[in-house]
Write an enzyme that holds these catalytic residues in place. Structure first.
Site, PDB file in Angstrom:
ATOM      1  CG  HIS A  81      -2.035  -0.951   1.155  1.00 56.07           C
ATOM      2  ND1 HIS A  81      -3.106  -0.924   2.004  1.00 56.07           N
ATOM      3  CD2 HIS A  81      -2.263  -1.975   0.303  1.00 56.07           C
ATOM      4  CE1 HIS A  81      -3.948  -1.902   1.684  1.00 56.07           C
ATOM      5  NE2 HIS A  81      -3.447  -2.557   0.667  1.00 56.07           N
ATOM      6  CE1 TYR A 208      -4.862   3.567   9.066  1.00 53.02           C
ATOM      7  CE2 TYR A 208      -5.260   3.661  11.423  1.00 53.02           C
ATOM      8  CZ  TYR A 208      -4.551   3.169  10.349  1.00 53.02           C
ATOM      9  OH  TYR A 208      -3.527   2.275  10.560  1.00 53.02           O
ATOM     10  N   PRO A 297      -2.970   0.105  18.940  1.00 52.99           N
ATOM     11  CG  PRO A 297      -4.873  -1.145  18.431  1.00 52.99           C
ATOM     12  CD  PRO A 297      -4.166  -0.473  19.555  1.00 52.99           C
ATOM     13  CE  LYS A 301       5.104   3.407  13.229  1.00 52.31           C
ATOM     14  NZ  LYS A 301       4.863   2.865  11.910  1.00 52.31           N
ATOM     15  CE1 TYR A 389      -0.875   3.971   9.614  1.00 53.26           C
ATOM     16  CE2 TYR A 389       0.523   2.614   8.215  1.00 53.26           C
ATOM     17  CZ  TYR A 389      -0.641   2.790   8.931  1.00 53.26           C
ATOM     18  OH  TYR A 389      -1.575   1.786   8.970  1.00 53.26           O
TER      19      TYR A 389
HETATM   20  C1  PHB Z   1      -4.742  -4.594  10.800  1.00 46.56           C
HETATM   21  O1  PHB Z   1      -4.741  -4.810   9.581  1.00 46.56           O
HETATM   22  O2  PHB Z   1      -5.031  -5.484  11.613  1.00 46.56           O
HETATM   23  C2  PHB Z   1      -4.403  -3.228  11.291  1.00 46.56           C
HETATM   24  C3  PHB Z   1      -4.090  -2.229  10.387  1.00 46.56           C
HETATM   25  C4  PHB Z   1      -3.778  -0.974  10.848  1.00 46.56           C
HETATM   26  C5  PHB Z   1      -3.792  -0.703  12.195  1.00 46.56           C
HETATM   27  C6  PHB Z   1      -4.106  -1.702  13.117  1.00 46.56           C
HETATM   28  C7  PHB Z   1      -4.410  -2.973  12.661  1.00 46.56           C
HETATM   29  O3  PHB Z   1      -3.521   0.559  12.639  1.00 46.56           O
END
Ligand code: PHB
Ligand code: APR
Length: 400
Positions: A81, A208, A297, A301, A389
């Site tokens: 991505h 997000y 989460p 990270k 990120y």
């Molecule tokens: C996930 O794909 O499980 C995932 C992706 C981004 C995050 C947390 C978990 O910030």
């Protein structure tokens, strides 16, 4: 005490507690340098290979997996991505990682990394003892021993060095912590309800979403499987979340009509915590990954920090076992913590930015929206998000 076939006590140069990404990668890195280790894992192989966790790899983690010969399946199945989408106030804005930070991320489930590492360790003749529960680490300033239970027996493993990679359970940490340590901790007033579902992702990049009803995240694993999260109160239980409610809430918060309900393959609620233990070592006991620090989460990270720690630890151990020099080992914690704190800050910042404050302070809400607009309109602010990120390692030297 357990005896091996020759009647002597079990021993190994490096005893590793925990077969998560940290413990397994450490064992693999040491093996590549000719150093033996034994991994003790509380759960069964099947359990750790199925345990659904996060799934974002920074480029540095991808490079480490590839460079050490365990990246083949990730190269085939991982989803590369180049950015993420931020949604709020009915709008969508893209943060372009490639343009702003020159790197991408790879979406590949943590349990897939764990499967690849276990397969490789076993085919290399590695010793991973499943369903073996470490109960204490003794004599950490000399020749440490791990006391563990396996198949009803009490056993002991003698080591020169122990790596505590036992995640948030903290058996290893509790064997060394005293007043000379600092444990920095923040409990967040919410958790994430996560599902893994058989439904094609309704997006090509992670979404997000900040919403007045709470945060939501749309991630994915394959073109058929989606990974989705909802902000819920910290003490929430699944009883309040029948499937229909989960899907309705996801559609509303993500503002995503294309998301279709599908079979829920896994679900659970994880509370959110930030924790750092300083220092991450004492004598011959070293903590790595979640055993040393936990991030919420939101910044994706956790797995990356775990892999980074053990890469640094392996370097120190190789020097130590080759020459007896402890210079790198002695500075292990210091070398890890700069990056750990950067990730802690970023994860806390992303968490604060995107979640609904349960106290519902209207001033905070307006500040948050203003910051979201700033991050999506200022190149400097968007770059801050992007470079953190994709993985930022603050060097020792400040900018001139
Ligand atoms: C996930 O794909 O499980 C995932 C992706 C981004 C995050 C947390 C978990 O910030
Ligand atoms: N004895 C042996 N093994 C143990 C013990 C114990 N007493 N306690 C815990 N374990 C095992 C757990 O069963 C688990 O498999 O230690 C392992 C720790 O692995 P992880 O929790 O995956 O931690 P880590 O390797 O540091 O990876 C960090 O995991 O939780 C996620 O978000 C986190 O992505 C991050 C990653």
């Amino acid at each position: 005490m357990a005896r091996n076939s020759s009647g002597t006590a079990d021993q190994t140069p490096v005893g590793i507690i925990g077969a998560g990404p940290a413990g397994l990668m450490l064992s693999h890195l040491l093996h590549l340098q000719g150093i033996d280790s034994i991994v003790l894992e509380l759960r069964s192989r099947e359990y750790v290979e199925k345990r659904v966790r996060a799934g974002v790899l920074e480029q540095g983690s991808v490079d480490l997996l590839n460079a050490t010969g365990v990246g083949d399946r990730m190269k085939r199945q991982g989803l590369v991505h180049e950015g993420i989408k931020l949604r709020f106030s009915g709008e969508e804005h893209r943060i372009d990682f490639r343009k702003l930070a020159g790197r991408s991320i790879t979406v590949y489930g943590q349990q897939e990394v764990v499967k690849d590492l276990i397969a490789r360790r076993l085919s290399d003749g590695g010793d991973i003892r499943f369903e073996a529960q470490a109960v204490a680490v003794g004599d950490i300033s000399g020749q440490p021993t791990i006391r563990y239970r396996q198949a009803g027996d009490h056993r002991e493993l003698r080591c020169r060095v122990v790596a505590g990679c036992d995640g948030s359970h903290r058996v290893a940490a509790s064997s060394m912590l005293d007043d000379s340590f600092q444990v920095y901790e923040r409990q967040w007033p919410f958790g994430w309800l996560g599902i893994l579902a058989r439904t094609p992702p309704a997006t090509d990049e992670l979404i997000y979403a900040h919403h007045e009803r709470g945060f939501a995240l749309h991630s994915m694993r394959t073109p058929e499987i989606s990974r989705l999260y909802l902000q819920v109160p910290a003490d929430e239980t699944m009883d309040h979340w029948p499937a229909d409610r989960i899907w309705d809430e996801l559609r509303i918060r993500l503002n995503e009509p294309k998301l279709k309900p599908g079979e829920i393959l896994e679900q659970g609620i994880t509370p959110m915590r930030s924790v750092v233990t300083e220092p991450m070592q004492r004598g011959n006991l070293f903590l790595a990954g979640d055993a040393a620090h936990i991030v919420p989460p939101t910044g994706a990270k956790g797995m990356n920090l775990a892999l980074n720690d053990v890469n640094i630890l392996a370097e120190g151990l190789v020097e130590y076992f080759r020459s007896g020099a402890r210079d790198k080992l002695d500075t292990y914690s210091e070398r890890c913590l700069r990056r750990v704190w950067r990730a802690e800050h970023f994860s806390a910042w992303m968490t604060g930015l995107l979640h609904r404050d349960p106290a519902g302070d209207p001033f905070e809400y307006k500040l948050r929206l203003s910051y979201l607009r700033y991050v999506t309109t200022s190149t400097a602010a968007a770059t801050t998000l992007a470079e953190n990120y994709v993985g930022f390692d603050p060097g020792p030297t400040p900018l001139a």
